[in-house]
Design a protein around this motif. Sequence first.
Motif, PDB file in Angstrom:
ATOM      1  N   GLY A 235       1.045  -0.994   0.053  1.00 21.62           N
ATOM      2  CA  GLY A 235       0.082  -0.096  -0.019  1.00 21.62           C
ATOM      3  C   GLY A 235       0.888   1.259  -0.132  1.00 21.62           C
ATOM      4  O   GLY A 235       1.823   1.274   0.699  1.00 21.62           O
ATOM      5  N   THR A 239      -2.537   4.109   3.299  1.00 20.98           N
ATOM      6  CA  THR A 239      -3.628   3.180   3.010  1.00 20.98           C
ATOM      7  C   THR A 239      -3.872   2.212   4.114  1.00 20.98           C
ATOM      8  O   THR A 239      -4.783   1.489   3.994  1.00 20.98           O
ATOM      9  N   CYS A 350      -6.647   3.096  -1.318  1.00 18.50           N
ATOM     10  CA  CYS A 350      -7.489   4.253  -0.649  1.00 18.50           C
ATOM     11  C   CYS A 350      -8.107   4.766  -1.839  1.00 18.50           C
ATOM     12  O   CYS A 350      -7.593   5.636  -2.662  1.00 18.50           O
ATOM     13  N   THR A 376      -4.531   4.080  -6.395  1.00 19.40           N
ATOM     14  CA  THR A 376      -4.805   4.278  -4.797  1.00 19.40           C
ATOM     15  C   THR A 376      -5.066   5.971  -4.752  1.00 19.40           C
ATOM     16  O   THR A 376      -5.203   6.684  -5.831  1.00 19.40           O
TER      17      THR A 376
END
Length: 529
Positions: A235, A239, A350, A376
Amino acid sequence: MPKTGQFRTLEETGFPGVAHVHYNLLEPALVEQAIRLGEGQLGQGGALLVTTGKHTGRSPKDKFVVREPSVEKSMWWENNAPMAPEAFEALKADMKAHIQGGELFVQDLYAGADPEFRLNVRVITELAWHGLFIRHMLRRPEFEELANFLPEFTILNCPSFKADPEKHGCRSNTVIAVSMEQRLVLIANTGYAGENKKSVFSILNYLLPEKGVMPMHCSANHAKDDPEDVAVFFGLSGTGKTTLSADPGRVLLGDDEHGWSDRGTFNFEGGCYAKTINLSAEAEPEIYKTTSMFGTVIENMVYDPRTRELDFADDSLTANMRCAYPLSAISNASATSLGGTPKNVIMLTCDAFGVLPPIARLTPAQAMYHFLSGFTSKVAGTERGVTEPQPTFSTCFGAPFMPRRPEVYGALLRDKIAETGSSCWLVNTGWTGGAFGSGKRMPIAATRALLTAALNGSLNGVEFRVDPNFGFEVPVAVDGVDPALLDPRGTWAEPEAYDAQARKLVEMFSANFAQYAEHVEDDVRAAAM
Ligand SMILES: Nc1ncnc2c1ncn2[C@@H]1O[C@H](COP(=O)(O)OP(=O)(O)O)[C@@H](O)[C@H]1O
Ligand SMILES: C=C(OP(=O)(O)O)C(=O)O
Ligand SMILES: [Mn+2]
């Protein structure tokens, strides 16, 4: 400076003329020095409270790689701004002149828990607290090992030095420049401590693929009674790597940077760097506790000057406020930072559009597609200039730290997933019930429950539907999770608006993936939708 007898001196390693060098101080002495130099104040429990001024997140636009013959072919120049060797020489000379007669802190540390792949790093800092920070973040040699410690890479970090774009070939007064041939990183005019650790990460991301190791921007943990049952959580910043890997039901390997070798998973680091915005004792008790422990570095948090009580809600200095502590501060952390090869590979995204489901099961080809895409958002505060979630495709879920072409990491990951037979999941920790602005952030409890089900295997037993936009499988009902959350379309006030947003996102994915299409096999291209 005379020889210390115990440690290689700065003179011996190419930095003569520094009046006062503190070699490998331990935590109490580093805290003492930081206070003496007025760098910070003591917090509750003996934490160290510091602020960094203007730079409270990374400065990715000020990062440079020296254009040297040995990296010419292997470096991904479209993603790594080149610096001319002459400019780097000038920068080095001026920074060396700048530190003459001054006071510096040296920490000799390992990066990499697996001795076969670890790198000896010497970190030279102007700030005592940066020394403390990197001592928390990397891994500590035994005292006896320090006498023979030969730095394989050196970082010189001087926040008080202002680079000159004309003379040093950079963009502003701030610079983070790495020479792979000189094995040297120069950092100037930023106090954000994260630059230190992410520099080490970028170096390992360059070096390790040549040794068959997949370097990953991920956190990792393993099952309580089984170090072979490892999960990694890829991530980009913000995130949920740190938050979600600190699971009281599992053993923490690390929160940010790991390697996947034939021997298993290993942490590059020995500490964590957690965001403290809205950190609560209830939701994240282990991380919360570290904020009043001796030596924890608390960066850019607002506090009561009299009681030294921290204000977890006040983001007036930055939304990227942090605490740094060694893994030993977390009661369920692994003592070795080593585990088996990942049984579960989780990709955290995210999604500020509120389109992606809270969890999806991916085929290996879909996993490759999402890994290369790296969709993301950049979250507030993590980079200079980012003040609200900014959708982005950050390949490998960490584009700012990837010196080689994404396909290099993609191919390594593909082979390792195939060898290990890992299960792959995409997890949206971003928005639900609408996009950023109208929806809300995914409840942490729901994300945790879904992850628990994925990692203990129970999720594989439930009914799945195929997502019409992305082709991956989404569970229909999971114990302990509001079923409404599992169908993002249904969470929107107007499902048609969801459809429109989803179509837009699919188009963004396709447009972005075009750059990888020729580098991947048919199944990955087909995995697109
Ligand atoms: N569903 C969720 N999953 C994970 N984190 C969430 C979620 N909802 C909100 N958050 C918040 O988002 C932030 C995630 O940050 P962090 O775990 O530090 O990310 P990283 O380590 O990947 O940079 C934390 O402040 C956490 O409280
Ligand atoms: C330290 C950082 O990493 P992360 O937010 O992923 O913890 C950073 O991005 O500056
Ligand atoms: Mn983190």
